[in-house]
Design an enzyme around this catalytic site. Sequence first.
Site, PDB file in Angstrom:
ATOM      1  N   ARG A 110       0.787  -1.351   0.011  1.00 11.63           N
ATOM      2  CA  ARG A 110      -0.110   0.137  -0.024  1.00 11.63           C
ATOM      3  C   ARG A 110       0.855   1.106   0.081  1.00 11.63           C
ATOM      4  O   ARG A 110       1.783   1.209   0.737  1.00 11.63           O
ATOM      5  CB  ARG A 110      -0.830  -0.031   1.263  1.00 11.63           C
ATOM      6  CG  ARG A 110      -1.835  -1.314   1.087  1.00 11.63           C
ATOM      7  CD  ARG A 110      -2.861  -1.301   2.144  1.00 11.63           C
ATOM      8  NE  ARG A 110      -3.484  -2.300   2.074  1.00 11.63           N
ATOM      9  CZ  ARG A 110      -4.532  -3.001   2.966  1.00 11.63           C
ATOM     10  NH1 ARG A 110      -4.897  -2.005   4.045  1.00 11.63           N
ATOM     11  NH2 ARG A 110      -5.266  -3.894   2.668  1.00 11.63           N
ATOM     12  N   ARG A 149       1.542   1.217  10.338  1.00 11.43           N
ATOM     13  CA  ARG A 149       1.131   1.627   8.849  1.00 11.43           C
ATOM     14  C   ARG A 149       2.321   1.583   7.997  1.00 11.43           C
ATOM     15  O   ARG A 149       3.054   2.263   8.181  1.00 11.43           O
ATOM     16  CB  ARG A 149       0.526   2.893   8.940  1.00 11.43           C
ATOM     17  CG  ARG A 149      -0.281   3.402   7.618  1.00 11.43           C
ATOM     18  CD  ARG A 149      -0.878   4.928   7.764  1.00 11.43           C
ATOM     19  NE  ARG A 149      -1.933   4.766   8.709  1.00 11.43           N
ATOM     20  CZ  ARG A 149      -3.162   4.709   8.503  1.00 11.43           C
ATOM     21  NH1 ARG A 149      -3.347   4.510   7.248  1.00 11.43           N
ATOM     22  NH2 ARG A 149      -4.095   4.742   9.226  1.00 11.43           N
ATOM     23  N   GLU A 193      -7.566  -1.141  14.219  1.00 13.57           N
ATOM     24  CA  GLU A 193      -8.009  -1.978  13.490  1.00 13.57           C
ATOM     25  C   GLU A 193      -7.153  -3.160  13.106  1.00 13.57           C
ATOM     26  O   GLU A 193      -5.981  -2.815  12.993  1.00 13.57           O
ATOM     27  CB  GLU A 193      -8.364  -1.693  11.972  1.00 13.57           C
ATOM     28  CG  GLU A 193      -8.895  -2.494  10.931  1.00 13.57           C
ATOM     29  CD  GLU A 193      -9.024  -1.751   9.674  1.00 13.57           C
ATOM     30  OE1 GLU A 193      -9.421  -0.680   9.554  1.00 13.57           O
ATOM     31  OE2 GLU A 193      -8.873  -2.657   8.621  1.00 13.57           O
ATOM     32  N   SER A 233     -10.896  -6.834   9.200  1.00 21.39           N
ATOM     33  CA  SER A 233     -11.747  -6.133   8.624  1.00 21.39           C
ATOM     34  C   SER A 233     -12.496  -7.290   7.718  1.00 21.39           C
ATOM     35  O   SER A 233     -12.003  -7.709   6.781  1.00 21.39           O
ATOM     36  CB  SER A 233     -11.307  -5.147   7.807  1.00 21.39           C
ATOM     37  OG  SER A 233     -12.187  -4.127   6.941  1.00 21.39           O
TER      38      SER A 233
END
Length: 428
Positions: free
Chosen positions: A261, A276, A348, A351
């Site tokens: 990502r 992240r 999180e 998901s």
Amino acid sequence: MIDVKDLTENPDKYRASQRARGADEALVDSIIAADVRRRGSLTEYETLRAQQNAFGKKVAAAKGEEKQALLAEVKDLAQKVKAAQASAEEAQGEMDQLMRVVPNLIVEGIPAGGEDDYTVVKTVGTPRDFAAEGFEPRDHLEIGELLGAIDIERGAKVSGSRFYFLRGVGARLEIALLQMAMDQAVQNGFIPMITPTLVRPETMQGTGFDVAHDAEIYRLAEDDLYLVGTSEVPLAGYHADEILDLAGGPIRYAGWSSCYRREAGSHGKDTRGIIRVHQFNKVEMFVYCPQEEAEAEHARLLAWEEEMLAKVELPYRVIDTAAGDLGMSAARKFDCEAWVPTQGRYRELTSTSNCTGFQARRLNIRERVLDAEGSSRGTRAVATLNGTLATTRWIVAILEHHQNADGSVNVPAALRPYLGGLEVLPVL
RNA sequence: GGAGACGUGCCAGAGCGGCCGAAUGGACUUCACUGCUAAUGAAGGGUCCGGGGAAACUUGGACCGGGGGUUCAAAUCCCCCCGUCUCCGCCA
């Protein structure tokens, strides 16, 4: 892609869905209008084409002068057919363009609004009270460094910011976690898969990611290939253009892959540690099932995620994401968020999305519709669902939640067999 | 990277620019027949998008890897792309 027929028959349902997402309601009417235009120009073209086909048969049968006369006559018709075809294609093109931007119809009753409008479904376990235990918790990076498990500095040296090395017990912990996830999935009847992580634009697009505009996607322009952000993408593309037999129950895959990502829109967010990052590993569940079973299956996926969270003994909560915070493909999404002590909040870890027929329609994945006698009455889109079983990020919560005052980390019992019986990750 | 061959329905496999949505096998479904199975005979099927119809169904268009082109007409001719296979080279 949504179901056009359903939209034209129940436009209000779609308007309400758009409203809940905070998206454009007028789109619904644009689609209805475009569909009328599309059908009109299609009928026109098909009528002309039928004439041309009939003529063609006469031409084939005719001889000599008669044939020449017919040819002269039909030439003009050919021009008309061409023109009608062009405008039919144009109308179809307009329709396609509109269809590409409509997000999935949400499951009725989910919370409306944006990122902060989720509802908490439940909270499980309690965050540790470090004050009562008499020490200040270290954050995951500090612990990771004490254990020789995470090396951010050299990650940056080699690859830039948001890259890292997992080393020693860090690497082992990740393998253990993913292996445990795979084992659980297999026990639950999932087919384990190791997927490609570079995919073609059609596959990306079909899964609901916009290759042209999505800033999250890494591109290999030279080869027109795209790095996946999740194995959901290759697992959705796996059955593209197929008619599936779901008589034996849902088809369930567990994909193990690296995920990439760009994190383009998140400068300055979560810059410390491995919360992240540009690249991580993940075990993802992916299911194909009949549409009416999708909601029940969604609940099962959530339960399997919670089973994993229970195994690593983390306190967490489950949220029902608000409509406006859903991706394009999702009709409903549950996130499991684990408590991260040094952040004082839930983050999180998993998901799970119910994409109903949205991805399947784009990817042309169908099942047969059978009548009472068991003979085929055509086909219809299946439902697709996905859910996380484990990712690199879990390490953050595990290190922080299970830390001791000296920086060592207790290994949750379920994970120990995957670490050769190791009970504590020791400080170096 | 270089050279070549190929891509047709569930599978195998024909296909002359019009008579090809496509021969022929096999598989499958239904029916008939033999006491059952097997064998045999007969019949039947694909997908997508329109029109009509409550529906059964009917009617039109499109689909022969994908996209363009030539032509009155393309599975068939031409171009591009994708894929598969074989050989050579290169890297392991």
